[in-house]
Design a protein around this motif. Structure first.
Motif, PDB file in Angstrom:
ATOM      1  N   SER A 135       0.825  -1.209   0.000  1.00 31.73           N
ATOM      2  CA  SER A 135       0.000   0.000   0.000  1.00 31.73           C
ATOM      3  C   SER A 135       0.859   1.258   0.000  1.00 31.73           C
ATOM      4  N   ALA A 136       2.008   1.222   0.675  1.00 31.12           N
ATOM      5  CA  ALA A 136       2.901   2.388   0.679  1.00 31.12           C
ATOM      6  C   ALA A 136       3.451   2.652  -0.723  1.00 31.12           C
ATOM      7  N   SER A 137       3.875   1.593  -1.410  1.00 35.73           N
ATOM      8  CA  SER A 137       4.365   1.771  -2.779  1.00 35.73           C
ATOM      9  C   SER A 137       3.249   2.210  -3.714  1.00 35.73           C
ATOM     10  N   SER A 138       2.039   1.721  -3.474  1.00 33.98           N
ATOM     11  CA  SER A 138       0.912   2.111  -4.326  1.00 33.98           C
ATOM     12  C   SER A 138       0.571   3.581  -4.146  1.00 33.98           C
ATOM     13  N   GLN A 139       0.677   4.103  -2.930  1.00 30.69           N
ATOM     14  CA  GLN A 139       0.377   5.513  -2.695  1.00 30.69           C
ATOM     15  C   GLN A 139       1.367   6.413  -3.437  1.00 30.69           C
ATOM     16  N   LEU A 140       2.646   6.036  -3.438  1.00 28.15           N
ATOM     17  CA  LEU A 140       3.638   6.826  -4.185  1.00 28.15           C
ATOM     18  C   LEU A 140       3.348   6.789  -5.678  1.00 28.15           C
ATOM     19  N   ALA A 141       2.937   5.616  -6.178  1.00 29.73           N
ATOM     20  CA  ALA A 141       2.622   5.501  -7.602  1.00 29.73           C
ATOM     21  C   ALA A 141       1.379   6.313  -7.956  1.00 29.73           C
ATOM     22  N   ILE A 142       0.384   6.339  -7.066  1.00 28.12           N
ATOM     23  CA  ILE A 142      -0.836   7.113  -7.332  1.00 28.12           C
ATOM     24  C   ILE A 142      -0.527   8.603  -7.377  1.00 28.12           C
ATOM     25  N   ARG A 143       0.413   9.064  -6.565  1.00 25.51           N
ATOM     26  CA  ARG A 143       0.808  10.478  -6.620  1.00 25.51           C
ATOM     27  C   ARG A 143       1.431  10.820  -7.969  1.00 25.51           C
TER      28      ARG A 143
ATOM     29  N   GLU B  65      -0.047  13.439 -10.995  1.00 17.08           N
ATOM     30  CA  GLU B  65       0.710  14.555 -11.567  1.00 17.08           C
ATOM     31  C   GLU B  65       0.488  14.666 -13.072  1.00 17.08           C
ATOM     32  N   HIS B  66       0.301  13.525 -13.760  1.00 19.12           N
ATOM     33  CA  HIS B  66       0.070  13.536 -15.202  1.00 19.12           C
ATOM     34  C   HIS B  66      -1.408  13.489 -15.557  1.00 19.12           C
ATOM     35  N   ASP B  67      -2.231  12.901 -14.690  1.00 19.30           N
ATOM     36  CA  ASP B  67      -3.665  12.797 -14.931  1.00 19.30           C
ATOM     37  C   ASP B  67      -4.380  13.347 -13.705  1.00 19.30           C
ATOM     38  N   SER B  68      -4.812  14.596 -13.793  1.00 18.05           N
ATOM     39  CA  SER B  68      -5.417  15.254 -12.633  1.00 18.05           C
ATOM     40  C   SER B  68      -6.797  14.698 -12.300  1.00 18.05           C
ATOM     41  N   LEU B  69      -7.457  14.033 -13.254  1.00 19.89           N
ATOM     42  CA  LEU B  69      -8.805  13.494 -13.030  1.00 19.89           C
ATOM     43  C   LEU B  69      -8.786  12.089 -12.447  1.00 19.89           C
TER      44      LEU B  69
ATOM     45  N   THR C 153      -9.143   6.829  -7.278  1.00 23.76           N
ATOM     46  CA  THR C 153      -9.264   5.377  -7.115  1.00 23.76           C
ATOM     47  C   THR C 153     -10.727   4.918  -7.157  1.00 23.76           C
ATOM     48  N   LYS C 154     -11.656   5.768  -6.720  1.00 26.85           N
ATOM     49  CA  LYS C 154     -13.069   5.362  -6.690  1.00 26.85           C
ATOM     50  C   LYS C 154     -13.650   5.320  -8.106  1.00 26.85           C
ATOM     51  N   THR C 155     -13.458   6.375  -8.856  1.00 26.25           N
ATOM     52  CA  THR C 155     -14.027   6.424 -10.209  1.00 26.25           C
ATOM     53  C   THR C 155     -13.256   5.546 -11.180  1.00 26.25           C
ATOM     54  N   PHE C 156     -11.957   5.352 -10.929  1.00 28.32           N
ATOM     55  CA  PHE C 156     -11.168   4.561 -11.869  1.00 28.32           C
ATOM     56  C   PHE C 156     -11.582   3.098 -11.834  1.00 28.32           C
ATOM     57  N   ALA C 157     -11.956   2.561 -10.679  1.00 33.04           N
ATOM     58  CA  ALA C 157     -12.363   1.159 -10.604  1.00 33.04           C
ATOM     59  C   ALA C 157     -13.597   0.907 -11.468  1.00 33.04           C
TER      60      ALA C 157
END
Length: 315
Positions: free
Chosen positions: A120-128, A132-136, A139-143
């Protein structure tokens, strides 16, 4: 004065040579045959124009062929490089066995909980990085969007719409979906979602060079689906159109973040090791029967047709 002296010497030289020649002839004296040493010089033989044409580089021949409107088949086969997607799944998500959480009081439960915190820690860094490239991106809407991509891709597969499949599926996943389906008929439908889909894993690795980012998001989807596969003779090979089944899947959705026109596409599935084996398929094969004469019929001969054995379905 110089010219008369020269003329006199030339006349004396000629007279001396004649006397020596006459003396040799009278005495029958033979001079040795001079030795000729061959020396390699420039080749002067004729070269046909056809031979000269072969020695010319192929580039000139290709240019002449293009000017004449002749298209030559390319002989140098090179392996293409595709940068729109990656060749695999980076740090794939390992689903917990049985998709259930163990008690934290046990040793296995503590180990599982530690792995979840680390992932989960690595996933949070990846989500950040993704945001940065996709402001929209959320995690809720993407699923929900990932579930829509999955349904549209499989509906296009049943119709075998190549253009639409390529827009919804990466170049790595396309061969896996379409392999072996050329002479088959597929009936697939999405009945309902048993649990809301959710994002369980995210990675944003670099490829080739630093800053060339690819996003890979794993979505857990638990749904009810129907699948029926028919062979080219119209016989049922796998599944049923009337009996839906519960399916638990882990979908990997990928996007090239650096590309401004990049889209989220289905990249693959993660099949856990504890997943149950899939149903075997029934293949249509030709079974050799008894040789009959022109008078006999198959009903008159007591011949039992053996049933073909089921084959494990690995697709």
């Amino acid at each position: 004065m110089a010219m008369p002296m020269r003329r006199t010497l030339v006349v004396l030289h000629r007279a001396t040579c004649r006397r020596l020649t006459n003396a040799e002839a009278s005495l029958d004296v033979r001079q040795p045959v001079p030795l000729f040493v061959p020396v390699r010089t420039k080749k002067r033989y004729f070269i046909p124009p056809a031979v000269r044409a072969r020695a010319k580089p192929e580039g000139n021949m290709e240019a002449k062929a293009r000017a004449a409107g002749i298209v030559n088949r390319q002989e140098n086969y090179e392996r293409p490089i595709n940068i729109s997607c990656t060749a695999g799944i980076f740090d794939p998500y390992i689903p917990p066995e049985g998709d259930a959480r163990l008690s934290t009081l046990s040793k296995e439960g503590l180990k599982q909980r530690g792995e979840q915190i680390k992932q989960s820690a690595s996933s949070q860094l990846a989500i950040r990085k993704i945001k940065e490239h996709d402001s929209l991106f959320t995690t809720k809407t993407f699923a929900e969007r990932a579930q829509e991509i999955f349904v549209e891709a499989h509906n296009a597969l049943t119709q075998f719409n190549k253009q639409k499949i390529h827009s919804l599926v990466t170049e790595r996943c396309y061969p896996e979906m379409t392999r072996g389906n050329r002479f088959k008929t597929i009936h697939w439908s999405f009945v309902e979602s048993l649990e809301p889909p959710r994002v369980v894993h995210a990675r944003c690795p670099d490829m080739v060079s630093k800053g060339n980012l690819y996003a890979q998001v794993t979505v857990r989807m638990h749904s009810k689906q129907t699948l029926a596969v028919y062979d080219r003779f119209g016989r049922l090979m796998l599944g049923s159109e009337e009996q839906p089944k519960d399916v638990l899947e882990y979908l990997v959705i990928e996007r090239h973040l650096v590309n401004p026109y990049g889209q989220w596409r289905l990249h693959g599935k993660i099949v856990p090791s504890w997943a149950p084996a899939k149903d075997p398929i029934i293949k249509t094969v030709m079974i050799p029967g008894p040789k009959l004469s022109a008078v006999q019929e198959l009903d008159a001969v007591n011949f039992e047709v053996p049933k073909p054995e089921a084959v494990q379905w690995y697709k």
